[in-house]
Design an enzyme around this catalytic site. Structure first.
Site, PDB file in Angstrom:
ATOM      1  N   ASN A 174      23.562  96.857  37.123  1.00 35.86           N
ATOM      2  CA  ASN A 174      22.886  97.514  35.999  1.00 35.86           C
ATOM      3  C   ASN A 174      21.406  97.140  35.958  1.00 35.86           C
ATOM      4  OD1 ASN A 174      25.100  97.924  33.189  1.00 35.86           O
ATOM      5  ND2 ASN A 174      25.709  97.754  35.311  1.00 35.86           N
TER       6      ASN A 174
ATOM      7  N   TYR B 229      30.964  83.135  40.877  1.00 35.33           N
ATOM      8  CA  TYR B 229      30.909  84.129  39.787  1.00 35.33           C
ATOM      9  C   TYR B 229      31.974  85.197  39.994  1.00 35.33           C
ATOM     10  CZ  TYR B 229      29.563  88.517  37.542  1.00 35.33           C
ATOM     11  OH  TYR B 229      29.602  89.703  36.847  1.00 35.33           O
TER      12      TYR B 229
ATOM     13  N   LYS C  24      28.669  83.426  21.820  1.00 35.67           N
ATOM     14  CA  LYS C  24      28.427  81.973  21.809  1.00 35.67           C
ATOM     15  C   LYS C  24      26.927  81.657  21.760  1.00 35.67           C
ATOM     16  CE  LYS C  24      29.627  77.999  24.772  1.00 35.67           C
ATOM     17  NZ  LYS C  24      30.223  77.627  26.084  1.00 35.67           N
TER      18      LYS C  24
ATOM     19  N   ILE D  92      24.071  93.899  28.476  1.00 34.68           N
ATOM     20  CA  ILE D  92      24.850  95.142  28.395  1.00 34.68           C
ATOM     21  C   ILE D  92      25.513  95.268  27.026  1.00 34.68           C
ATOM     22  CG2 ILE D  92      26.607  96.573  29.516  1.00 34.68           C
ATOM     23  CD1 ILE D  92      26.165  94.911  32.068  1.00 34.68           C
TER      24      ILE D  92
ATOM     25  N   ASP E 168      31.882  95.251  40.228  1.00 34.05           N
ATOM     26  CA  ASP E 168      32.233  95.631  41.606  1.00 34.05           C
ATOM     27  C   ASP E 168      32.282  94.410  42.533  1.00 34.05           C
ATOM     28  OD1 ASP E 168      29.495  95.120  41.766  1.00 34.05           O
ATOM     29  OD2 ASP E 168      28.970  97.033  42.694  1.00 34.05           O
TER      30      ASP E 168
ATOM     31  N   HIS F 223      25.627  85.344  50.609  1.00 35.68           N
ATOM     32  CA  HIS F 223      25.060  86.566  50.023  1.00 35.68           C
ATOM     33  C   HIS F 223      25.808  87.838  50.472  1.00 35.68           C
ATOM     34  CE1 HIS F 223      20.885  88.547  49.046  1.00 35.68           C
ATOM     35  NE2 HIS F 223      21.890  89.093  48.376  1.00 35.68           N
TER      36      HIS F 223
END
Ligand code: NAD
Ligand code: TDX
Length: 338
Positions: free
Chosen positions: A181, A151, A35, A13, A127, A277
């Site tokens: 995305n 995450y 990085k 992105i 989100d 999940h």
């Protein structure tokens, strides 16, 4: 604004964002700090590396000395923080790098911005901080934070630090939270580029579980225009959601990809589900539409077709990635299941 610092600009992105900003703002210069982890690929910006309005420095957003040096080279008006560990499955294998970059990195970056009195900060979030939806409803900016993966927990912790820095120090930050995305330069570990490149190579497509999990898809260019609007018009301390109003189950998405690629459904392989999940993500982006004058423009049909064309035309880009470090991860992740 004359000089913008973008972190994580060699990723998916961030690289699309830098290209959009250079094209749309002729007086703007961009300093990209990255990085270059496995996901950071300088090839993503090969077309602009000689642009006199673009500069790059390699380093870690958790490294205070690096940031102080890089951000003191000249006046920087604003920072947009894309730098992150971004793949849920990797966070399940090892959450350490996620905490270091997404939490500690965000904190160190904000401390240096405060020290240098940088007047604007955009935290690019997701989100996934809202957790998972049932069959109905949408995430709004007021939905309670309830992350379910290492995450998303690390992104939530970063967001909470941004919120606290604004509340405590008046730190001039806005937070953006976007849905899934897709588009050019996405690393082929995420479902759309992974399935396109597997199908083109005649390899199976590993659908987790029954493939009934729902994601809300947005083209990366629409997301980047949203980050641009939040940077230029967002109110400090506010959160803005972006989404594509395009909900699909993973199995619907997989069948659509195979149809557009002219490949058989026999390539679909149902594999063990992702632990924890999330069932469904779907975004209410009416606040961004109302306050920022933003709305998604690219239909999924057009966006997916142009994305497939991009991957068809960039076989070498995919090959460079798939033959390197990613190959080791792919073996670890899917080796026993394909
Ligand atoms: P990506 O994994 O493609 O790129 C991440 C970039 O950050 C890479 O260039 C990497 O080298 C760099 N980076 C990682 N750790 C760093 C560190 N410590 N210091 C400096 N650079 C570092 O990720 P992406 O998909 O482009 O996502 C960008 C941002 O957008 C992330 O913050 C992610 O959470 C958020 N986001 C992504 C999506 C999505 O669908 N991909 C959706 C919503 C939000
Ligand atoms: O091989 C796969 N098979 C499969 O069924 C992969 C990689 C994914 N999936 C499923 C899991 C999800 O339901 O597809 C869906 C999308 O998976 P990812 O592409 O890994 O994305 P997701 O986990 O939804 O997270 C993404 O969107 C939010 C980005 O990776 C995050 O960075 C962003 O914050």
């Amino acid at each position: 604004m004359k000089v913008l610092c973008v972190t994580g600009g060699c990723g998916f992105i961030g690289s699309n964002f830098i290209r959009l900003m250079l094209a749309g703002h002729p007086g703007l210069s961009i300093l990209n700090l990255d990085k270059l982890t496995y996901a950071g690929n300088p090839e993503n910006l090969a077309d602009i590396e000689n642009n006199s309005r673009y500069a790059f420095a390699r380093g870690d957003i958790a490294d205070r000395a690096f940031l102080e040096e890089a951000l003191s080279r000249g006046p920087v008006d604003a920072v947009v923080n894309f730098a992150a560990e971004s793949h849920v499955d990797r966070s399940i294998l090892d959450s350490g790098p996620f905490v270091r970059t997404n939490v500690v990195g965000t904190q160190v970056l904000m401390d240096v911005c405060r020290e240098l009195k940088i007047g604007r900060f955009v935290q690019v979030s997701t989100d996934e901080v809202y957790g998972s939806l049932g069959p109905d409803g949408l995430f709004t900016e007021d939905t309670p934070l309830a992350p379910n993966s290492p995450y998303s927990a690390s992104k939530t912790a970063g967001d909470l630090l941004v919120r606290a820095y604004h509340h405590t120090f008046g730190f001039p930050a806005v937070i953006t939270r976007c849905s899934n995305n897709y588009g050019p330069y996405q690393f082929p570990e995420k479902i759309i580029p992974l399935f396109i490149s597997n199908a083109l190579a005649g390899q199976s497509l590993p659908v987790y579980g029954q493939g009934l999990n729902v994601r809300d898809w947005i083209h990366v260019e629409d997301h980047c225009r949203g980050v641009e609007a939040a940077l230029l018009k967002g109110r400090a301390g506010e959160v803005y959601n972006f989404g594509g109003r395009c909900e699909l189950t993973n199995i619907e998405l997989t069948r659509t990809l195979l149809r557009l690629l002219g490949k058989p459904e026999s390539l679909i392989r149902h594999v063990t589900d992702r632990p924890g999940h999330d069932l469904r993500y779907a975004i209410d982006c009416s606040k961004a539409e109302r306050e920022l004058g933003w709305s998604p423009r690219i239909s999924f049909a057009d966006g997916l077709k142009s994305t497939i064309d991009w991957y068809l035309g960039h076989g070498e880009w995919v090959e460079h990635i798939r033959s390197g470090e990613y190959a080791k991860y792919y073996e670890q992740q899917y080796g026993g299941r394909l």
